[in-house]
Scaffold this motif. Structure first.
Motif, short mmCIF file in Angstrom:
data_model
loop_
_atom_site.label_atom_id
_atom_site.label_comp_id
_atom_site.label_asym_id
_atom_site.label_seq_id
_atom_site.Cartn_x
_atom_site.Cartn_y
_atom_site.Cartn_z
N HIS A 192 0.83 -1.20 0.00
CA HIS A 192 0.00 0.00 0.00
C HIS A 192 0.87 1.25 0.00
O HIS A 192 0.62 2.20 -0.75
N ALA A 193 1.87 1.29 0.88
CA ALA A 193 2.89 2.34 0.96
C ALA A 193 2.40 3.67 1.52
O ALA A 193 3.17 4.62 1.58
N ASP A 194 1.14 3.73 1.97
CA ASP A 194 0.60 4.99 2.51
C ASP A 194 -0.53 4.69 3.50
O ASP A 194 -1.52 5.40 3.56
N LEU A 195 -0.34 3.63 4.32
CA LEU A 195 -1.43 3.17 5.17
C LEU A 195 -1.49 3.97 6.46
O LEU A 195 -1.24 3.46 7.56
N PHE A 196 -1.87 5.23 6.33
CA PHE A 196 -2.04 6.13 7.46
C PHE A 196 -3.44 5.95 8.05
O PHE A 196 -4.30 5.28 7.49
N ARG A 197 -3.65 6.60 9.19
CA ARG A 197 -4.93 6.48 9.89
C ARG A 197 -6.12 6.91 9.03
O ARG A 197 -7.22 6.36 9.17
#
Length: 318
Positions: A192-197
Motif C-alpha cells: 500500500h505504501a501509505d497506510l495512514f490512519r
C-alpha cells in the motif's frame, strides 16, 4: 485528496450513466490529501468516490486499479473499481484526466486508535501482503529510493542547515542499507505504501477497509509495515513510538505472517526509511506546491521529529 480539477454535475451524470450506477443525488469535493482530485458521488444506487488522477498516467494506473480488484476478489476489504457497462474498462476519462470510481467504504477513519485498532491494521496488512503474492502486474514504488535521491536536491535550498544535514545523512544511510545483503533478502510484493490512519475505515474496533492505493507499488513488505507503525503507533507530540500500540500491531501482523530474520534485523532501519520518505514528500509538497481548490499541505516538521525519534529510540520486537 484535494480538488485540482472541477467536475460539473453534467460530467458526473455522464460518467454514472456509463457505469450504470444510478442517478446522481450529490457531488462533493473531498478535502484532505495532496495528489489527486476526489469527489464523493451519491446516487440512487449507493455512495461512491470519484478520483481524477493529476500526476499518475494512464499507463501507470492499471497497476493500482487491478491490484484493488485482485485484493477485493481475495476477500481483502478494499474499494472495488467500477467498470464501464459497455467496455468493461475500470479506467475512465473525466475532464480529460484519467479517472476511477470505487465504492465508498462503510465506517470512519479512527484518528485516535487504541491497541485493538492497531492490531486489526497489523492483521489485515499481513493478509493483504499474502493475498497480493500472485498479483500478475509489476510496478515499482514510485516514491521509493530513486525518487528520494532525485527529490532531496530540490528541497535542500529551502531547509535550515541542521535539518539539511540530517536529511542528507539519512539519505546516505538508506542508500547503504538498500545495497546490503540483508535488504536483498527481504520479502517483497505489492504494498500500500501509505497506510495512514485516514486511509483505513472502522466501525467501532472492526476494520471495514483499506483505501487510497494510489501510492502502491512493489516494495518490501517490511517497508509497508513500517509506514503504518510510524503513523498509527506514535505519540504525535514528539514522534516517539507508543510502545503498547506498536507491539499490538507487530504481534498481530506476525500472527499471520512472521517476520524473517532479515526483517527483524532491518526493522529499525526501515522505520527510519518510512519516516524519511514522508519527510521528503512533505518538504516537496510544502515548498513546491501545486494550485488546488482545497489543497492543505502537511507540516514536514512532523516527520523530521519521527525520524529523529527512530534514530535515537529504535524499535525492536519483544
Amino acid at each position: 485528496m484535494a480538488v485540482f480539477t472541477q467536475v460539473s454535475e453534467d460530467q458526473a451524470r455522464a460518467l454514472l450513466e456509463r457505469l450504470n450506477l444510478g442517478q446522481l443525488t450529490g457531488l462533493r469535493g473531498i478535502q484532505g490529501g495532496i495528489e489527486n482530485t476526489n469527489y464523493f458521488l451519491d446516487t440512487t444506487q449507493g455512495h461512491w468516490v470519484l478520483t481524477l488522477f493529476e500526476r499518475l498516467t494512464a499507463e501507470q494506473l492499471p497497476f493500482y486499479l487491478e491490484l484493488m480488484r485482485h485484493l477485493a476478489a481475495k476477500g481483502i476489504p478494499v474499494p472495488n473499481p467500477q467498470a464501464d457497462r459497455h467496455t468493461g474498462a475500470i479506467l475512465h476519462s473525466v475532464c480529460g484526466k484519467p479517472a476511477a470510481v470505487v465504492q465508498k467504504l462503510h465506517g470512519a477513519s479512527q484518528l485516535l486508535p487504541d491497541a485493538a485498532h492497531c492490531a486489526a491494521v497489523g492483521d489485515m496488512l499481513a493478509r493483504m501482503h499474502l493475498a497480493g503474492q500472485d498479483f500478475g502486474l509489476h510496478q515499482p514504488n514510485l516514491r521509493g529510493l530513486p525518487w528520494w535521491n532525485a527529490t532531496v536536491p530540490q528541497v535542500l535550498p529551502f531547509m535550515a542547515t541542521e535539518a539539511a544535514h540530517l536529511l542528507q545523512a539519512e539519505l546516505a544511510h538508506q542508500n547503504t542499507i538498500a545495497s546490503s545483503t540483508a535488504y536483498a533478502a527481504l520479502p517483497r510484493g505489492p504494498v500500500h505504501a501509505d497506510l495512514f490512519r485516514d486511509n483505513v475505515m472502522f466501525e467501532g474496533t472492526a476494520l471495514t477497509g483499506f483505501f487510497d492505493f494510489y501510492f502502491a507499488g512493489v516494495d518490501t513488505w517490511l517497508f509497508d509495515l513500517c509506514v503504518a507503525l510510524n503513523d498509527w503507533c506514535i505519540h504525535h507530540t514528539d514522534g516517539s513510538h507508543h510502545a503498547d500500540l506498536a507491539q499490538a500491531m507487530l504481534h498481530a501482523y506476525q500472527a499471520v505472517r512472521p517476520l524473517t530474520d532479515a526483517e527483524q534485523q532491518l526493522l529499525p532501519d526501515l522505520l527510519r526509511a518510512g519516516a524519511l520518505r514522508f519527510w521528503i514528500s512533505r518538504l516537496w509538497d510544502y515548498h513546491l506546491p501545486r494550485e488546488a481548490a482545497l489543497l492543505t499541505p502537511h507540516d514536514p516538521r512532523h516527520f523530521e521529529r519521527v525520524l529523529r525519534a527512530r534514530i535515537t529510540q529504535p524499535l525492536r520486537l519483544k
